[in-house]
Motif scaffolding. Structure first.
Motif, PDB file in Angstrom:
ATOM      1  N   GLN A  65     -14.425  -2.778  -3.815  1.00 19.60           N
ATOM      2  CA  GLN A  65     -13.452  -3.737  -4.316  1.00 19.60           C
ATOM      3  C   GLN A  65     -14.080  -5.128  -4.284  1.00 19.60           C
ATOM      4  OE1 GLN A  65     -10.658  -2.561  -1.240  1.00 19.60           O
ATOM      5  NE2 GLN A  65      -9.236  -1.849  -2.833  1.00 19.60           N
ATOM      6  N   ALA A  66     -13.693  -5.972  -5.208  1.00 21.45           N
ATOM      7  CA  ALA A  66     -14.216  -7.344  -5.267  1.00 21.45           C
ATOM      8  C   ALA A  66     -13.035  -8.318  -5.199  1.00 21.45           C
ATOM      9  CB  ALA A  66     -15.001  -7.551  -6.551  1.00 21.45           C
ATOM     10  N   LYS A  67     -13.183  -9.318  -4.354  1.00 15.40           N
ATOM     11  CA  LYS A  67     -12.116 -10.316  -4.227  1.00 15.40           C
ATOM     12  C   LYS A  67     -12.011 -11.104  -5.532  1.00 15.40           C
ATOM     13  CE  LYS A  67     -10.281 -13.946  -1.421  1.00 15.40           C
ATOM     14  NZ  LYS A  67     -10.364 -14.763  -0.256  1.00 15.40           N
ATOM     15  N   GLN A  68     -10.751 -11.292  -5.956  1.00  9.49           N
ATOM     16  CA  GLN A  68     -10.518 -12.017  -7.200  1.00  9.49           C
ATOM     17  C   GLN A  68      -9.457 -13.081  -6.931  1.00  9.49           C
ATOM     18  OE1 GLN A  68      -8.840  -9.708 -10.450  1.00  9.49           O
ATOM     19  NE2 GLN A  68     -10.406 -10.570 -11.794  1.00  9.49           N
ATOM     20  N   GLU A  70      -7.592 -16.434  -5.038  1.00  9.32           N
ATOM     21  CA  GLU A  70      -7.271 -16.812  -3.657  1.00  9.32           C
ATOM     22  C   GLU A  70      -6.138 -15.987  -3.062  1.00  9.32           C
ATOM     23  OE1 GLU A  70      -9.050 -18.952  -1.786  1.00  9.32           O
ATOM     24  OE2 GLU A  70     -10.398 -19.000  -3.513  1.00  9.32           O
ATOM     25  N   GLU A  71      -5.485 -15.169  -3.860  1.00  8.42           N
ATOM     26  CA  GLU A  71      -4.364 -14.387  -3.340  1.00  8.42           C
ATOM     27  C   GLU A  71      -4.864 -13.358  -2.329  1.00  8.42           C
ATOM     28  OE1 GLU A  71      -1.552 -12.854  -6.137  1.00  8.42           O
ATOM     29  OE2 GLU A  71      -2.019 -14.452  -7.559  1.00  8.42           O
ATOM     30  N   ARG A  72      -4.028 -13.144  -1.298  1.00  2.00           N
ATOM     31  CA  ARG A  72      -4.402 -12.276  -0.189  1.00  2.00           C
ATOM     32  C   ARG A  72      -4.660 -10.829  -0.620  1.00  2.00           C
ATOM     33  NH1 ARG A  72      -1.131 -11.349   5.365  1.00  2.00           N
ATOM     34  NH2 ARG A  72      -0.523  -9.420   4.393  1.00  2.00           N
ATOM     35  N   GLY A  73      -3.898 -10.266  -1.475  1.00  2.56           N
ATOM     36  CA  GLY A  73      -4.040  -8.861  -1.873  1.00  2.56           C
ATOM     37  C   GLY A  73      -4.804  -8.670  -3.170  1.00  2.56           C
ATOM     38  N   SER A  74      -5.551  -9.673  -3.571  1.00  2.00           N
ATOM     39  CA  SER A  74      -6.235  -9.601  -4.851  1.00  2.00           C
ATOM     40  C   SER A  74      -7.657  -9.037  -4.685  1.00  2.00           C
ATOM     41  CB  SER A  74      -6.270 -11.004  -5.480  1.00  2.00           C
ATOM     42  OG  SER A  74      -6.905 -10.932  -6.736  1.00  2.00           O
ATOM     43  N   TRP A  75      -7.725  -7.748  -4.478  1.00  2.00           N
ATOM     44  CA  TRP A  75      -9.005  -7.046  -4.337  1.00  2.00           C
ATOM     45  C   TRP A  75      -9.017  -5.844  -5.293  1.00  2.00           C
ATOM     46  CZ3 TRP A  75     -13.046  -8.242  -1.018  1.00  2.00           C
ATOM     47  CH2 TRP A  75     -12.812  -9.272  -0.123  1.00  2.00           C
ATOM     48  N   LYS A  77     -10.204  -2.741  -7.437  1.00  2.28           N
ATOM     49  CA  LYS A  77     -11.302  -1.774  -7.292  1.00  2.28           C
ATOM     50  C   LYS A  77     -12.210  -1.874  -8.503  1.00  2.28           C
ATOM     51  CE  LYS A  77     -10.568   2.737  -7.671  1.00  2.28           C
ATOM     52  NZ  LYS A  77     -10.229   4.131  -7.374  1.00  2.28           N
TER      53      LYS A  77
END
Length: 136
Positions: A65-68, A70-75, A77
């Motif tokens: 998964q890559a962080k997208q 600034e939102e906490r659950g924005s990862w 797949k």
């Protein structure tokens, strides 16, 4: 040391080269902790885990998964793959020993034989009759 796990047919969404998906490979090793480096018991445990994976055809699933943003659950797949246990080199099919190979006998080249000369035809003759074996 050869990796215990691997997959040589991977692609990551969005990872492209000239608009084409890029083929990738992954490899994984089962490692002992640093403080047990070289410990025969740790090496035996790694070997046992690998043997069990091979025996039961177990795989390990990896999800990336890559962080997208600034939102906490924005990862989201970007990829997910199975890693398969690699066979041990001694379990790989081996080539037959070269010393036992014998060259097949050389085949004769086909050559056209001249047609047999035909005998001039003779007048038809009555076949000679032979007496039956019981009449001899």
């Amino acid at each position: 040391m050869r990796p215990q796990l691997g997959n040589n047919n991977l692609q990551i969404q969005g990872f492209m080269n000239n608009g084409q998906a890029v083929d990738m490979a992954a490899a994984a090793w089962i490692n002992e902790p640093k403080e047990m480096k070289g410990d025969p018991a740790a090496q035996a445990a790694i070997q046992q885990i690998h043997d069990i994976m091979l025996q039961h055809r177990l795989t390990v699933n990896i999800s990336i998964q890559a962080k997208q943003g600034e939102e906490r659950g924005s990862w989201p797949k970007i990829g997910s793959w199975n890693l398969f246990p690699n066979r041990k080199p001694e379990d790989q099919p081996q080539q037959p020993p070269q010393q036992n190979y014998q060259q097949p006998p050389q085949q004769q080249q086909w050559q056209q034989q001249p047609a047999p000369q035909q005998q001039p035809q003779q007048a038809w003759q009555q076949p000679q009759q032979q007496p039956a074996p019981w009449q001899r």
